[in-house]
Design a protein around this motif. Structure first.
Motif, mmCIF file in Angstrom:
data_model
loop_
_atom_site.group_PDB
_atom_site.id
_atom_site.type_symbol
_atom_site.label_atom_id
_atom_site.label_comp_id
_atom_site.label_asym_id
_atom_site.label_seq_id
_atom_site.Cartn_x
_atom_site.Cartn_y
_atom_site.Cartn_z
ATOM 1 N N ALA A 185 24.536 47.973 -77.504
ATOM 2 C CA ALA A 185 24.458 47.853 -78.966
ATOM 3 C C ALA A 185 23.521 46.720 -79.371
ATOM 4 C CB ALA A 185 25.855 47.624 -79.535
ATOM 5 N N MET A 186 23.623 45.585 -78.689
ATOM 6 C CA MET A 186 22.762 44.445 -79.023
ATOM 7 C C MET A 186 21.304 44.733 -78.676
ATOM 8 S SD MET A 186 22.900 41.520 -80.458
ATOM 9 C CE MET A 186 21.668 40.247 -80.762
ATOM 10 N N LEU A 187 21.078 45.389 -77.554
ATOM 11 C CA LEU A 187 19.706 45.741 -77.170
ATOM 12 C C LEU A 187 19.102 46.744 -78.150
ATOM 13 C CD1 LEU A 187 20.161 46.062 -73.297
ATOM 14 C CD2 LEU A 187 18.982 44.224 -74.529
ATOM 15 N N GLY A 188 19.918 47.695 -78.607
ATOM 16 C CA GLY A 188 19.445 48.652 -79.604
ATOM 17 C C GLY A 188 19.075 47.965 -80.903
ATOM 18 N N LEU A 189 19.859 46.973 -81.281
ATOM 19 C CA LEU A 189 19.596 46.205 -82.497
ATOM 20 C C LEU A 189 18.253 45.478 -82.396
ATOM 21 C CD1 LEU A 189 22.317 44.030 -84.228
ATOM 22 C CD2 LEU A 189 20.034 43.122 -83.911
ATOM 23 N N ILE A 190 17.993 44.906 -81.229
ATOM 24 C CA ILE A 190 16.760 44.142 -81.020
ATOM 25 C C ILE A 190 15.532 45.053 -81.004
ATOM 26 C CG2 ILE A 190 15.502 42.726 -79.344
ATOM 27 C CD1 ILE A 190 18.295 41.700 -78.433
ATOM 28 N N LEU A 191 15.673 46.228 -80.383
ATOM 29 C CA LEU A 191 14.535 47.131 -80.218
ATOM 30 C C LEU A 191 14.226 47.951 -81.473
ATOM 31 C CD1 LEU A 191 15.305 48.444 -76.621
ATOM 32 C CD2 LEU A 191 13.270 47.142 -77.289
ATOM 33 N N ALA A 192 15.155 48.001 -82.425
ATOM 34 C CA ALA A 192 14.977 48.846 -83.609
ATOM 35 C C ALA A 192 13.726 48.444 -84.389
ATOM 36 C CB ALA A 192 16.209 48.753 -84.503
ATOM 37 N N GLU A 247 26.606 47.905 -86.382
ATOM 38 C CA GLU A 247 28.004 48.321 -86.481
ATOM 39 C C GLU A 247 28.622 48.564 -85.109
ATOM 40 O OE1 GLU A 247 29.826 48.287 -89.285
ATOM 41 O OE2 GLU A 247 28.015 47.406 -90.108
ATOM 42 N N LEU A 248 27.831 49.061 -84.166
ATOM 43 C CA LEU A 248 28.328 49.226 -82.793
ATOM 44 C C LEU A 248 28.650 47.882 -82.152
ATOM 45 C CD1 LEU A 248 26.080 52.065 -81.331
ATOM 46 C CD2 LEU A 248 28.547 52.147 -81.708
ATOM 47 N N VAL A 249 27.836 46.878 -82.441
ATOM 48 C CA VAL A 249 28.124 45.522 -81.968
ATOM 49 C C VAL A 249 29.478 45.071 -82.501
ATOM 50 C CG1 VAL A 249 27.447 43.088 -82.187
ATOM 51 C CG2 VAL A 249 25.734 44.801 -81.626
ATOM 52 N N GLY A 250 29.716 45.325 -83.783
ATOM 53 C CA GLY A 250 31.001 44.965 -84.388
ATOM 54 C C GLY A 250 32.172 45.701 -83.761
ATOM 55 N N LEU A 251 31.986 46.988 -83.482
ATOM 56 C CA LEU A 251 33.061 47.787 -82.883
ATOM 57 C C LEU A 251 33.446 47.249 -81.514
ATOM 58 C CD1 LEU A 251 34.904 50.260 -82.561
ATOM 59 C CD2 LEU A 251 32.902 51.552 -81.794
ATOM 60 N N PHE A 252 32.454 47.002 -80.658
ATOM 61 C CA PHE A 252 32.778 46.575 -79.300
ATOM 62 C C PHE A 252 33.193 45.107 -79.232
ATOM 63 C CE2 PHE A 252 30.955 50.638 -78.395
ATOM 64 C CZ PHE A 252 31.717 51.069 -77.308
ATOM 65 N N TYR A 281 35.205 43.940 -81.474
ATOM 66 C CA TYR A 281 36.624 44.150 -81.808
ATOM 67 C C TYR A 281 37.418 44.574 -80.570
ATOM 68 C CZ TYR A 281 40.520 47.149 -83.299
ATOM 69 O OH TYR A 281 41.733 47.770 -83.419
ATOM 70 N N LEU A 282 36.857 45.485 -79.800
ATOM 71 C CA LEU A 282 37.543 45.972 -78.602
ATOM 72 C C LEU A 282 37.651 44.894 -77.524
ATOM 73 C CD1 LEU A 282 35.913 49.525 -78.330
ATOM 74 C CD2 LEU A 282 38.251 48.993 -79.042
ATOM 75 N N LEU A 283 36.642 44.020 -77.431
ATOM 76 C CA LEU A 283 36.655 42.984 -76.396
ATOM 77 C C LEU A 283 37.481 41.769 -76.811
ATOM 78 C CD1 LEU A 283 32.949 43.268 -75.226
ATOM 79 C CD2 LEU A 283 34.967 43.613 -73.782
ATOM 80 N N ILE A 284 37.409 41.385 -78.081
ATOM 81 C CA ILE A 284 38.234 40.259 -78.551
ATOM 82 C C ILE A 284 39.709 40.612 -78.423
ATOM 83 C CG2 ILE A 284 38.882 38.877 -80.571
ATOM 84 C CD1 ILE A 284 35.917 39.171 -81.470
ATOM 85 N N GLY A 285 40.055 41.847 -78.763
ATOM 86 C CA GLY A 285 41.446 42.293 -78.657
ATOM 87 C C GLY A 285 41.726 43.021 -77.347
#
Length: 654
Positions: free
Chosen positions: A130-137, A148-153, A155-159
């Motif tokens: 997700a972060m790499l996609g954000l950078i390459l966009a 938004e994918l960065v935010g989703l994952f 959430y999954l990793l913090i919890g």
């Protein structure tokens, strides 16, 4: 390089960890601990490609490249997606893949024995994708999807350890808080498309320059766009007032904290402002908002780190503060300074968090009041942690010295003297609380019954690599102004004067002075114990309590937003239960009642009439069938009797 080959390389960077995610998420249980090596192999490939592109950019052999394809068409308009690489992209790709690779290697030892080992590596891989996609966009739309994918994952990793209520609550808090900022970001994107009709960065830059020259695009519009975009950065990069999620994000596994705090989620907000700097250069009010928000966040978060006792919480407040530094630099026009500090910070902050993870792994506690003297048993962890502390404090020749000095020089040379003063005071506080943390953790005598031990090599080797980067990265980038040349590459002629590389002597000496002063105060207070922190805390009890309770911001949000939201949700639940469900249930009851009445009427009257007619026909048939005997003499008798009756009736009625 042939464009086709370059395109393949760019696609492979996020594709390799994506494949690792797919393999681990579907076959992880069978793979068990092998899932780590699949994830590590994938990010290693991405790291090698990123390095290749980076050095190509540095040497000047590679230039900006962009690849686009049509996605949506409606009327005369449409949306094209694509990827791009320039100097800023190249730097961020190296930062993200480097830290991600080291975190995944470190996690082999840290996460050993966890019941969801393969899922952890799957989530880490997708978080990196997700972060790499954000950078390459190459456009806002693809950036927002990755955002938004960065935010989703996150959430999954913090919890990730969701069995702990504190962890699941922290995940929800991070997700919801960042969504508040994302709402403003999304509105800003709609405004951009309405005004310019495109999401593409390069096209936006050209249209913006044309619009300003012709007067068709106003400064007020650009200010609104800049402020709305900044909402997203405030959420992701934990700037005041949306900073509250980041200190709680430490509830996830420590390697996750290192990845979030150093190179992925929180870096996304700073990257967003940097990537859209061509807008902010023409939006003076938005720039001021960015600058003052960053400056306030820097000193605000640093003050809370002064009294925190959880080793990861101290580092979390430090991250919020350092992010404020980066945002502040961008706001005063220090484009290079902000991105330079993001780069160096990624290395020494990852080192600090992974060092904290090594301490927790070896000592079994996160409370620094229970520590002390750990350096005797954890020498590698202590030395590498010390290097990180020197870097963040701004002591030469460590990397943080160069980038911090650039930030302060940018503020001073731009004429923002108040912001410069705040940044300098923050540097003093930073040096103090980091060495408070170091001395309380590694020096003196143990303050509780701990049995510390050094971490395994899978954990200490990444620490040593990051320690090396924390030493040399500043020198390498400063030499020959290579960093400035690199990150300005994609900005073309839009260069913001920062007063010369290195700033004035005044700023340099002041920066060094406050760093040394902060370390000296911590040394006298927590190593020599010449000054009692307990005595100061008692004498300044109201201030100490205020800082310890994080200015009661969480409690304020609880009163102003969370409790009213819960009450409103409770009201709507009851409304739904009593009114909506009542109406539905009432309708169902009436339908059932009417069907019962209809059934009774049908059985009593309709079926009765039908059955009655049938009964009459049946009885009539039974009577009439008596006449059908089959004997001829009976039929002759009936005929004669009938004829006789007819004659008699005729005679009688004649």
């Amino acid at each position: 390089m042939v464009e086709k080959n370059l395109l393949v390389l760019l696609i492979l960077i996020p594709l390799l960890p994506l494949l690792a995610f797919i393999v681990n998420i579907f076959f992880g249980k069978k793979l068990a601990t092998k899932s780590a090596y699949i994830s590590i192999a994938a990010i290693s490939g991405s790291f090698i490609i990123s390095l290749y592109l980076f050095f190509g950019m540095v040497s000047g052999g590679e230039k900006m490249a962009e690849f686009k394809f049509d996605w949506l068409s409606f009327g005369d308009n449409g949306v094209r997606l694509g990827i791009m690489v320039d100097g800023l992209t190249a730097v961020m790709l190296v930062v993200v893949t480097t830290v991600s690779l080291l975190v995944k290697i470190y996690s082999i030892g840290y996460m050993r024995g966890d019941s969801r080992y393969s899922r952890y590596y799957a989530y880490l891989s997708m978080f990196t994708v997700a972060m790499l996609g954000l950078i390459l966009a190459n456009n806002f739309l693809l950036l927002f999807i990755s955002w938004e994918l960065v935010g989703l994952f996150s959430y999954l990793l913090i919890g990730f350890w969701y069995e702990k209520k504190s962890a699941s609550d922290a995940g929800k808090k991070a997700f919801i808080t960042t969504k508040v900022g994302d709402l403003g970001f999304f509105i800003g994107l709609m405004l951009i498309f309405t005004v310019f009709g495109t999401f593409n960065f390069k096209e936006l830059g050209e249209l913006l320059n044309t619009g300003i020259a012709s007067g068709s695009v106003s400064v007020a519009t650009l200010n609104w766009i800049g402020i709305l975009i900044f909402f997203g950065a405030v959420g992701k990069s934990a700037q005041f007032p949306l900073h509250v999620w980041l200190p709680d994000a430490m509830e996830g596994p420590t390697p996750v904290s290192a990845l979030i705090h150093a190179a992925t989620m929180v870096a996304a907000g700073v990257y967003l402002v940097a990537r859209t700097f061509f807008i902010y250069m023409h939006a003076p009010l938005a720039m001021e908002v960015v600058a003052y928000t960053g400056a306030f966040t820097a000193i605000f978060a640093a003050s809370m780190a002064l009294v925190a006792y959880d080793i990861k919480r101290v580092l979390a407040f430090s991250t919020v503060s350092q992010l404020g530094y980066m945002i502040m630099a961008l706001g005063v026009g220090g484009y290079t300074a902000g991105m330079f500090h993001l780069t160096t910070h990624a290395f020494f902050k990852a080192l600090l968090f992974l060092g904290a993870g090594s301490v927790i792994h070896g000592a079994g506690t996160q409370d620094i009041r229970e520590m002390g003297g750990l350096g005797k048993k954890m020498k590698i962890t202590m030395v590498t942690f010390l290097i990180a502390c020197l870097a963040i404090a701004g002591i030469p020749p460590f990397s943080g010295f160069y980038s911090k000095e650039e930030v302060l020089s940018a503020a001073f040379n731009s004429g923002h003297y108040l912001i410069y003063a705040v940044g300098t005071l923050t540097a003093l506080i930073t040096a103090f609380y980091m060495f408070r943390l170091f001395f309380m953790t590694f020096t003196g005598k143990m303050r509780s019954e701990l049995h510390p031990h050094e971490s395994p090599k899978t954990m200490t080797i990444p620490l040593m690599v990051l320690a090396l980067l924390s030493v040399v990265s500043g020198v390498l980038f400063v030499s020959g102004h290579s960093f400035e040349k690199l990150v300005y590459f994609g900005l073309k002629e839009a260069v913001v004067p920062e007063g010369g590389h290195g700033g004035s002597h005044f700023v340099l000496y002041m920066s060094l002075a406050v760093a040394v002063l902060g370390i000296t105060l911590a040394f006298f207070m927590y190593y020599l114990k010449k000054i009692s922190p307990e005595y100061l805390a008692e004498k300044m009890a109201p201030v100490h309590k205020l800082l310890l309770n994080k200015y009661y911001i969480d409690e304020l949000y609880e009163i102003v937003f969370i409790n009213p939201s819960k009450r409103l949700a409770g009201f709507f639940f009851k409304f739904d239960q009593k009114i909506v469900d009542g109406a539905v249930n009432g309708s169902g009851f009436m339908t059932l009642l009417m069907s019962k009445i209809q059934n009774a009427f049908d059985k009593g009257y309709v079926d009765g009439a039908v059955n009655g007619a049938g009964w009459i026909a049946n009885k009539s048939g039974e009577l009439l069938k008596q006449l059908q005997t089959g004997f001829v003499q009976n039929y002759i008798l009936i005929s004669v009797v009938g004829l006789f009756i007819v004659i008699m009736l005729r005679v009688i009625f004649k």
